[in-house]
Design an enzyme around this catalytic site. Structure first.
Site, PDB file in Angstrom:
ATOM      1  CB  VAL A 109      38.437  32.691  38.323  1.00 46.31           C
ATOM      2  CG1 VAL A 109      40.632  32.895  38.749  1.00 46.31           C
ATOM      3  CG2 VAL A 109      38.386  31.448  38.274  1.00 46.31           C
ATOM      4  N   PRO A 110      39.112  34.858  41.051  1.00 49.49           N
ATOM      5  CG  PRO A 110      38.675  34.671  43.166  1.00 49.49           C
ATOM      6  CD  PRO A 110      38.481  33.928  41.532  1.00 49.49           C
ATOM      7  CB  CYS A 111      42.974  36.746  39.141  1.00 47.18           C
ATOM      8  SG  CYS A 111      42.528  38.211  37.982  1.00 47.18           S
ATOM      9  CG  HIS A 112      39.402  41.252  42.109  1.00 47.15           C
ATOM     10  ND1 HIS A 112      38.377  39.891  41.654  1.00 47.15           N
ATOM     11  CD2 HIS A 112      38.914  41.079  43.432  1.00 47.15           C
ATOM     12  CE1 HIS A 112      37.897  39.707  42.585  1.00 47.15           C
ATOM     13  NE2 HIS A 112      37.775  40.647  43.720  1.00 47.15           N
TER      14      HIS A 112
END
Length: 165
Positions: free
Chosen positions: A130-133
């Protein structure tokens, strides 16, 4: 941080530690080399899903565009709002792209909830997948990152996503 893991992907500067439940990937955290490693557990789930995740992370850290959509996720620990934020980040922000906290709030039908989106992303249990970056503050500023801004910078550089300090 994880106290037990059944997945470890080593990196020069640390590792990616993870845990699979019977439903999918439940936790995936970036660990610095100086931090204590979790107790490593083994399971049949790790062999099946772990091999795929390991290969995807190998390709990802080699700079290749990777989709993690084939990794099943177990996000049951999150609230309904958190799960909506996490799923939107995972499905609407592809490799090499980014969104702002406000844009992600609008995508889930909660305009004006940028801070709440940031809080939900701070609780993201499965970093990278889950690419929160890929979510930045207004004007492409970094915002926050639960594993530390040094990791966020590294991941953004890896994906060639521009940001401001």
């Amino acid at each position: 941080m994880l106290t037990a893991a059944n997945f470890v992907f080593p990196l020069d500067e640390g590792a990616v530690d993870g845990f699979f439940s019977g439903h999918g990937l439940q936790a995936l955290k970036l660990r610095d080399a100086t931090a204590a490693a979790p107790v490593l557990l083994h399971s049949a789930l790790n062999r099946r899903w772990g091999r795929l995740l390991y290969t995807l992370l190998e390709n990802y850290f080699a700079g290749m565009a990777v989709s993690f959509h084939d990794i099943p996720l177990d996000l049951a620990a999150g609230t309904v709002f958190q799960q909506a934020v996490w799923r939107a980040a995972a499905t609407t922000i592809p490799h090499g792209a980014h969104a702002t906290y406000g844009e992600l709030a609008r995508r889930i039908g909660k305009p004006g909830a940028a801070r709440a989106v940031g809080t939900a992303l701070g609780a993201n249990p499965v970093s990278i997948v889950v690419p929160c970056h890929r979510v930045l503050a207004a004007n492409n500023h970094l915002g926050g990152f639960s594993s530390g801004l040094h990791w966020k910078r590294r991941l953004l550089h890896l994906e060639h996503i521009p940001f401001s300090e």
